[in-house]
Scaffold this motif. Structure first.
Motif, PDB file in Angstrom:
ATOM      1  N   ASN A 198      15.418 107.961  34.665  1.00  0.00           N
ATOM      2  CA  ASN A 198      16.704 108.515  34.929  1.00  0.00           C
ATOM      3  C   ASN A 198      17.132 109.990  34.349  1.00  0.00           C
ATOM      4  O   ASN A 198      18.399 110.240  35.002  1.00  0.00           O
ATOM      5  N   ILE A 199      16.381 110.575  34.052  1.00  0.00           N
ATOM      6  CA  ILE A 199      16.826 111.750  33.932  1.00  0.00           C
ATOM      7  C   ILE A 199      17.011 112.923  35.026  1.00  0.00           C
ATOM      8  O   ILE A 199      18.061 113.556  35.042  1.00  0.00           O
ATOM      9  N   GLU A 200      16.389 112.753  35.890  1.00  0.00           N
ATOM     10  CA  GLU A 200      16.699 113.554  37.264  1.00  0.00           C
ATOM     11  C   GLU A 200      17.773 113.241  37.831  1.00  0.00           C
ATOM     12  O   GLU A 200      18.563 113.986  38.256  1.00  0.00           O
ATOM     13  N   PRO A 201      18.149 112.011  38.180  1.00  0.00           N
ATOM     14  CA  PRO A 201      19.331 111.446  38.639  1.00  0.00           C
ATOM     15  C   PRO A 201      20.420 112.027  37.952  1.00  0.00           C
ATOM     16  O   PRO A 201      21.389 112.330  38.421  1.00  0.00           O
ATOM     17  N   ILE A 202      20.412 112.045  36.699  1.00  0.00           N
ATOM     18  CA  ILE A 202      21.503 112.448  35.662  1.00  0.00           C
ATOM     19  C   ILE A 202      21.882 113.798  35.967  1.00  0.00           C
ATOM     20  O   ILE A 202      22.894 114.357  35.888  1.00  0.00           O
ATOM     21  N   LYS A 203      20.555 114.746  35.792  1.00  0.00           N
ATOM     22  CA  LYS A 203      20.671 115.982  36.091  1.00  0.00           C
ATOM     23  C   LYS A 203      21.389 116.448  37.603  1.00  0.00           C
ATOM     24  O   LYS A 203      22.201 117.661  37.439  1.00  0.00           O
ATOM     25  N   GLU A 204      21.051 115.789  38.291  1.00  0.00           N
ATOM     26  CA  GLU A 204      21.729 115.821  39.853  1.00  0.00           C
ATOM     27  C   GLU A 204      23.234 115.695  39.736  1.00  0.00           C
ATOM     28  O   GLU A 204      23.989 116.470  40.292  1.00  0.00           O
TER      29      GLU A 204
END
Length: 183
Positions: A25-31
């Motif tokens: 989930n890190i990438e979606p949260i960064k986006e």
């Protein structure tokens, strides 16, 4: 099986679920954080009930401390019972609901979106009503079903989702080692 058994087994699952958030989930949260940064909100309002309301209290502190943005908790009764919500714009609204079906979280999130605020949903259930409102701005907890009466996995992962979102907004560095002690 009794509730105490489920509670203990779900508490034991929590470290693996936290690792899963860092892996998936890190990438979606960064986006989402990037979109929020571009939106440049003037304030943040956190919306939740029950254990999610406690996650909102934590979020209020984290957003004011890390992001340096005024933060407050919603008052659901103004929306549901009195039908006289405040008028606000240019805000970041974060709705937290384990089920994604909490009535006042949904009403406030819908209203906030109509008022052209940036609305983020944090939920444990894909295809929930909260996800329908927040679409690509939904953070999924991926904590699995809560069988015990008390929310444990979803509560802990809600705290983590709020912390990660705030840390990415403030360009703070956070790692799995900061969250989980070595076992």
């Amino acid at each position: 099986m009794n509730d105490q058994y489920y509670m203990l087994s779900e508490i034991k699952e929590t470290p693996d679920i936290i690792k899963n958030i860092f892996e998936s989930n890190i990438e979606p949260i960064k986006e989402i954080a990037s979109k929020i940064r571009n939106y440049n909100p003037r304030f943040s309002m956190l919306v939740g009930r029950g254990s999610s309301d406690n996650a909102c209290v934590y979020g209020q502190y984290v957003f004011e401390y890390l992001v340096k943005i005024s933060s407050f908790l919603s008052t659901g009764s103004l929306y549901l019972f009195y039908k006289n919500p405040p008028i606000y714009t240019n805000g970041l609204i974060i709705g937290i609901s384990q089920s994604g079906e909490t009535d006042d979280v949904l009403k406030i999130s819908e209203y906030a979106k109509k008022m052209n605020n940036f609305v983020v949903g944090i939920t444990n259930v894909e295809n929930s009503s909260l996800h329908e409102i927040t679409t690509e701005n939904t953070i999924f907890l991926s904590a699995g079903e809560e069988k015990s009466v008390c929310a444990k996995k979803s509560f802990t992962t809600s705290l983590l989702a709020v912390l990660l979102l705030a840390s990415f907004l403030s360009d703070s560095k956070i790692s799995l080692d900061d969250i989980l002690p070595p076992l």
